[in-house]
Design a protein around this motif. Structure first.
Motif, PDB file in Angstrom:
ATOM      1  N   LYS B 167       0.995  -1.340   0.042  1.00  0.00           N
ATOM      2  CA  LYS B 167       0.003  -0.212   0.092  1.00  0.00           C
ATOM      3  C   LYS B 167       0.943   1.091   0.026  1.00  0.00           C
ATOM      4  O   LYS B 167       1.797   1.376   0.865  1.00  0.00           O
ATOM      5  CB  LYS B 167      -0.923  -0.075   1.248  1.00  0.00           C
ATOM      6  CG  LYS B 167      -1.839   1.054   1.449  1.00  0.00           C
ATOM      7  CD  LYS B 167      -2.722   0.997   2.428  1.00  0.00           C
ATOM      8  CE  LYS B 167      -3.726   2.394   2.653  1.00  0.00           C
ATOM      9  NZ  LYS B 167      -4.042   2.470   4.189  1.00  0.00           N
ATOM     10  N   PRO B 168       0.957   1.981  -1.012  1.00  0.00           N
ATOM     11  CA  PRO B 168       1.742   3.193  -1.043  1.00  0.00           C
ATOM     12  C   PRO B 168       1.580   4.198  -0.043  1.00  0.00           C
ATOM     13  O   PRO B 168       0.613   4.561   0.509  1.00  0.00           O
ATOM     14  CB  PRO B 168       1.552   3.643  -2.436  1.00  0.00           C
ATOM     15  CG  PRO B 168       0.287   3.341  -2.967  1.00  0.00           C
ATOM     16  CD  PRO B 168       0.022   2.013  -2.131  1.00  0.00           C
ATOM     17  N   GLN B 169       2.807   4.340   0.620  1.00  0.00           N
ATOM     18  CA  GLN B 169       2.797   5.567   1.697  1.00  0.00           C
ATOM     19  C   GLN B 169       2.980   6.935   0.803  1.00  0.00           C
ATOM     20  O   GLN B 169       3.392   6.937  -0.370  1.00  0.00           O
ATOM     21  CB  GLN B 169       4.015   5.351   2.586  1.00  0.00           C
ATOM     22  CG  GLN B 169       3.846   4.133   3.457  1.00  0.00           C
ATOM     23  CD  GLN B 169       2.532   4.151   4.268  1.00  0.00           C
ATOM     24  OE1 GLN B 169       2.160   5.084   4.984  1.00  0.00           O
ATOM     25  NE2 GLN B 169       1.583   3.048   4.092  1.00  0.00           N
ATOM     26  N   PRO B 170       3.014   8.003   1.410  1.00  0.00           N
ATOM     27  CA  PRO B 170       3.187   9.319   0.645  1.00  0.00           C
ATOM     28  C   PRO B 170       4.293   9.525   0.110  1.00  0.00           C
ATOM     29  O   PRO B 170       4.691   9.867  -0.992  1.00  0.00           O
ATOM     30  CB  PRO B 170       2.842  10.415   1.686  1.00  0.00           C
ATOM     31  CG  PRO B 170       1.672   9.975   2.617  1.00  0.00           C
ATOM     32  CD  PRO B 170       2.079   8.282   2.781  1.00  0.00           C
ATOM     33  N   TYR B 171       5.496   9.002   0.912  1.00  0.00           N
ATOM     34  CA  TYR B 171       6.913   9.017   0.037  1.00  0.00           C
ATOM     35  C   TYR B 171       7.090   8.059  -0.807  1.00  0.00           C
ATOM     36  O   TYR B 171       8.142   8.326  -1.741  1.00  0.00           O
ATOM     37  CB  TYR B 171       8.139   8.634   1.447  1.00  0.00           C
ATOM     38  CG  TYR B 171       7.636   7.662   2.046  1.00  0.00           C
ATOM     39  CD1 TYR B 171       7.984   6.272   1.636  1.00  0.00           C
ATOM     40  CD2 TYR B 171       7.283   7.736   3.232  1.00  0.00           C
ATOM     41  CE1 TYR B 171       8.036   5.226   2.417  1.00  0.00           C
ATOM     42  CE2 TYR B 171       7.272   6.493   4.112  1.00  0.00           C
ATOM     43  CZ  TYR B 171       7.512   5.331   3.568  1.00  0.00           C
ATOM     44  OH  TYR B 171       7.276   4.344   4.407  1.00  0.00           O
ATOM     45  N   THR B 173       5.189   7.985  -3.420  1.00  0.00           N
ATOM     46  CA  THR B 173       4.483   8.385  -4.744  1.00  0.00           C
ATOM     47  C   THR B 173       5.633   9.194  -5.751  1.00  0.00           C
ATOM     48  O   THR B 173       4.885   9.645  -6.790  1.00  0.00           O
ATOM     49  CB  THR B 173       3.493   9.597  -4.267  1.00  0.00           C
ATOM     50  OG1 THR B 173       3.961  10.614  -3.598  1.00  0.00           O
ATOM     51  CG2 THR B 173       2.322   8.819  -3.572  1.00  0.00           C
ATOM     52  N   THR B 174       6.664   9.191  -5.212  1.00  0.00           N
ATOM     53  CA  THR B 174       7.513  10.099  -6.244  1.00  0.00           C
ATOM     54  C   THR B 174       8.643   8.806  -6.707  1.00  0.00           C
ATOM     55  O   THR B 174       9.795   9.240  -7.097  1.00  0.00           O
ATOM     56  CB  THR B 174       8.420  10.962  -5.392  1.00  0.00           C
ATOM     57  OG1 THR B 174       8.748  10.672  -4.211  1.00  0.00           O
ATOM     58  CG2 THR B 174       7.596  12.319  -5.292  1.00  0.00           C
ATOM     59  N   THR B 175       8.362   7.410  -6.330  1.00  0.00           N
ATOM     60  CA  THR B 175       9.243   6.417  -6.763  1.00  0.00           C
ATOM     61  C   THR B 175       9.058   6.062  -8.270  1.00  0.00           C
ATOM     62  O   THR B 175       7.948   6.382  -8.910  1.00  0.00           O
ATOM     63  CB  THR B 175       9.027   5.275  -6.171  1.00  0.00           C
ATOM     64  OG1 THR B 175       7.972   4.689  -6.130  1.00  0.00           O
ATOM     65  CG2 THR B 175       9.283   5.413  -4.699  1.00  0.00           C
ATOM     66  N   LEU B 176      10.039   5.585  -8.971  1.00  0.00           N
ATOM     67  CA  LEU B 176       9.615   4.919 -10.401  1.00  0.00           C
ATOM     68  C   LEU B 176       8.641   3.989 -10.458  1.00  0.00           C
ATOM     69  O   LEU B 176       7.616   4.039 -11.440  1.00  0.00           O
ATOM     70  CB  LEU B 176      11.023   4.322 -11.197  1.00  0.00           C
ATOM     71  CG  LEU B 176      10.967   3.771 -12.130  1.00  0.00           C
ATOM     72  CD1 LEU B 176      10.350   4.407 -13.338  1.00  0.00           C
ATOM     73  CD2 LEU B 176      12.114   2.977 -12.852  1.00  0.00           C
ATOM     74  N   ASN B 177       8.465   3.103  -9.668  1.00  0.00           N
ATOM     75  CA  ASN B 177       7.316   1.997  -9.782  1.00  0.00           C
ATOM     76  C   ASN B 177       6.053   2.556  -9.668  1.00  0.00           C
ATOM     77  O   ASN B 177       5.190   2.271 -10.801  1.00  0.00           O
ATOM     78  CB  ASN B 177       7.743   1.166  -8.494  1.00  0.00           C
ATOM     79  CG  ASN B 177       6.710  -0.099  -8.667  1.00  0.00           C
ATOM     80  OD1 ASN B 177       5.582   0.140  -8.747  1.00  0.00           O
ATOM     81  ND2 ASN B 177       7.111  -1.347  -8.395  1.00  0.00           N
ATOM     82  N   TYR B 178       5.801   3.635  -8.940  1.00  0.00           N
ATOM     83  CA  TYR B 178       4.408   4.289  -8.533  1.00  0.00           C
ATOM     84  C   TYR B 178       4.122   5.201  -9.737  1.00  0.00           C
ATOM     85  O   TYR B 178       2.998   4.722 -10.037  1.00  0.00           O
ATOM     86  CB  TYR B 178       4.689   5.184  -7.438  1.00  0.00           C
ATOM     87  CG  TYR B 178       3.433   5.810  -6.992  1.00  0.00           C
ATOM     88  CD1 TYR B 178       2.515   5.097  -5.910  1.00  0.00           C
ATOM     89  CD2 TYR B 178       2.915   6.994  -7.581  1.00  0.00           C
ATOM     90  CE1 TYR B 178       1.177   5.889  -5.977  1.00  0.00           C
ATOM     91  CE2 TYR B 178       1.785   7.531  -7.393  1.00  0.00           C
ATOM     92  CZ  TYR B 178       0.847   6.996  -6.328  1.00  0.00           C
ATOM     93  OH  TYR B 178      -0.365   7.550  -5.981  1.00  0.00           O
TER      94      TYR B 178
END
Lengths: 335, 311
Positions: B167-171, B173-178
């Motif tokens: 489950k994505p955390q706010p941090y 949201t700036t990764t490549l995967n997301y």
């Protein structure tokens, strides 16, 4: 040092409290370890706070989240002295947290040395998570419920900033009226970004604890004039909250701006930046801000000009630049 | 196989950062993009890409790539940091994998991220060999962000033993995967057992997983081996964290992959000066050790192990 003044040192993890003598004039002062975690070899990680005064109203003054930002150290020191010297004017509790990231400050490291994370991307944390998440969760628990919180940052080591308060647009309605007391030059209302939801300020604001983020000066240095201005601002806010009864110097109204009035200048090429405009100067559109030089060839690789007329409120301090390095921000347009 | 410089970024005192890619198959097709080291310590991730390039070159030479298959592999986008032993961008310590989708008018690492993203956007599938922020070893697995656009069943084609849903955390949201996933690429982060040194067996397992994926998706005609067991799909919050209460020297009794019983001792933490046992770390749940803290020293309240409980 008078014997009727006392300092109580208490371990927040449940250790005994004990009184100790300290300077002051009868104000209750208590150093408390908000977080205490054993490190591997002969040392604990401790995050202390200095609780000054008593009473329901509570203000948190927080700094040292990034280990390379030291501007808040002066504010913490001066504020603690001032409050202890004038307890007769203090009506409430002021919690001062000078170093949320003591391992970072002690090693000149911006992030958290054990995990190389930006501490201000770990909130609200988790009691059952890794050490960084646990530390974040304990800090949030300790600060939540305060009447206001001031989270003091410097810039990083690369940029110099005028004293300013930065507020997420989603919290502007509530926070801008409070921010105006802080005696800063600028209130910058910025766009919301999901990634910023992991900051201390966002987490506390989400818990209904009004938290103001101050940015001023530059990393690894202390600008005492900025610190003195913020001290006045903090007293002004405390007076507004009914926590300070002495007269406070008047506070000049800040400029309040949204993103739309901020222009950015980034380096177009690598080299050494030599500024030709001064930080805090008013610049005209097209005015030269500085050059990017090539020390090997003696050439000027680029002349950087202001894209707008306005206040040069951010200026690069660290000379080595890469393509994209932030050089300046100008507050311009019709405010 | 076509080697090309995807983009360059000039630096003031060193040679330009030249980010290279290796393309296979139809250059007009965007079937699969593979990204390796975005951080300077991701040696294993770069190595996996190098081995994948060798395998793809063979497949291509033997005519075993499907006609509509186009693959791009970027082994390393951060030699600037790798060559000086830094994990993050060596000039300002920012993390390229916290800058996506990037911004070409922004700061340096935002621009690098933007240029990488511009190159790999539009691919049907994306694989990022990456590393975990905790210092430790985990079982090889595919990790998928639950952005609302995820299709975990697609990851079954890798044949890896585990598929972890996060489950994505706010941090995050700036990764490549997301961002890949938000922009319509089926993105998978593949984790192996090492980061700053090469673990050949898990690297081979990762290469085999990508080749199996190509085969299962009809992008290669090379026969693929079936995995020994079906992949286990689970959510990250299903892992049981075993935290240290004290600090000291950590000595493992169990390693990733070991099956453990409830109450079993997984490690001892010794007083670093006297050698006395300060703490015995036990698991409350039976299951399989999924992650183990790797550094010899451990602080208190750190994640020493993560155990995947028995179903």
């Amino acid at each position: 040092m008078s014997s009727d003044n006392h300092l109580i040192v208490r371990n927040g993890a449940g250790g005994d409290a004990f009184p100790a003598v300290c300077g002051g004039k009868g104000v209750l002062v208590m150093i408390e370890q908000v977080v205490q975690v054993p490190l591997a070899v002969g040392e604990d990680l401790t995050i202390p706070k200095n609780r000054i005064g008593s009473g329901e109203k509570r203000l948190c003054v927080v700094t040292g989240t990034h280990g390379d930002e030291l501007e808040g150290q002066y504010v913490a020191w001066r504020l603690a002295r001032l409050l202890k010297e004038h307890p007769e004017h203090l009506h409430g509790t002021v919690d001062i947290y000078p170093a949320l990231n003591p391992l970072g400050i002690s090693t000149m490291t911006r992030g958290m040395p054990l995990c190389d994370l930006d501490m201000n991307r770990t909130f609200p944390g988790s009691e059952n998570g890794s050490m960084s998440e646990y530390v974040a969760a304990r800090l949030i628990q300790d600060m939540a419920g305060a009447d206001a919180c001031i989270d003091i940052h410097a810039s990083n080591i690369f940029l110099r900033e005028i004293p300013q308060v930065r507020i997420n647009e989603n919290t502007a309605r509530r926070l801008v009226p409070l921010a105006k007391y802080l005696n800063m030059d600028l209130i910058w209302i910025h766009a919301a970004a999901t990634v910023l939801e992991s900051t201390l300020a966002h987490s506390l604001n989400a818990l209904d604890t009004p938290t103001l983020v101050v940015e001023m000066g530059i990393g690894m240095r202390v600008t005492r004039t900025y610190g003195d201005r913020l001290i006045t601002g903090i007293l002004s806010l405390m007076a507004h909250l009914g926590m300070w009864s002495a007269p406070v110097m008047p506070v000049a109204p800040p400029i309040v701006s949204s993103d739309g009035y901020v222009s950015f200048v980034n380096a177009s090429c690598p080299g050494i930046f030599f500024p030709s405009s001064s930080h805090t100067a008013h610049v005209e559109e097209g005015q030269e801000l500085g050059v990017i030089a090539d020390p090997l060839t003696g050439e000027v690789r680029d002349i950087l000009k202001s894209p707008a007329s306005g206040l040069l409120f951010t200026l690069r301090e660290y000379p080595v630049v890469y393509e994209g390095s932030l050089i300046a921000r100008i507050l311009g347009g019709s405010l | 196989m076509r080697e090309e410089v995807l983009f360059t970024l000039d630096t003031p005192y060193r040679q330009p950062l030249a980010v290279k890619g290796w393309r296979f198959g139809d250059p007009e097709r965007k079937s699969l993009a593979v990204v390796g080291a975005l951080r300077g310590n991701e040696v294993q991730q770069m190595y996996i890409c190098s081995q994948l390039i060798r395998a793809l070159e063979t497949l291509e030479e033997e005519g075993k790539l499907a006609p509509d298959c186009g693959v791009l592999v970027i082994p390393c986008a951060n030699q600037f940091s790798m060559n000086v032993g830094r994990r993050f961008w060596a000039a300002d310590n920012t993390d390229i994998n916290r800058m996506f989708p990037g911004y070409d008018g922004g700061e340096t690492t935002q621009r690098i991220a933007a240029r990488i993203f511009a190159t790999i956007q539009g691919y049907e599938y994306g694989v990022h060999f990456t590393s975990f922020y905790l210092p430790g070893s985990c079982l090889p697995h595919a990790r998928i962000m639950e952005t609302g656009y995820q299709h975990p069943e697609e990851a079954l084609a890798f044949g890896l033993p585990y598929i972890l849903l996060r489950k994505p955390q706010p941090y995050d949201t700036t990764t490549l995967n997301y961002n890949w996933q938000i922009w319509d690429t089926q993105a998978f982060s593949l984790y192996t057992q090492e980061t700053d040194c090469v673990d050949h067996p898990s690297a081979c397992q990762a290469v085999e997983a990508v080749l199996r994926f190509l085969g299962k998706k009809g992008l290669s005609t090379q026969p693929v081996s079936e995995p020994e067991a079906a992949s286990v799909i689970f959510r990250e919050d299903g892992l049981h964290n075993i935290l240290s209460a004290t600090g000291g020297l950590l000595f493992h009794r169990r390693e990733p992959g070991d099956t453990v019983t409830a109450g079993e001792v997984l490690a001892d933490i010794l007083d670093p000066c006297t050698g006395q046992v300060r703490e015995r770390l036990r698991t409350a749940h039976a299951g399989k050790v999924f992650f183990a803290h790797k550094a010899q020293l451990i602080a208190g309240h750190d994640v020493a192990f993560r155990v995947l409980p028995e179903a």
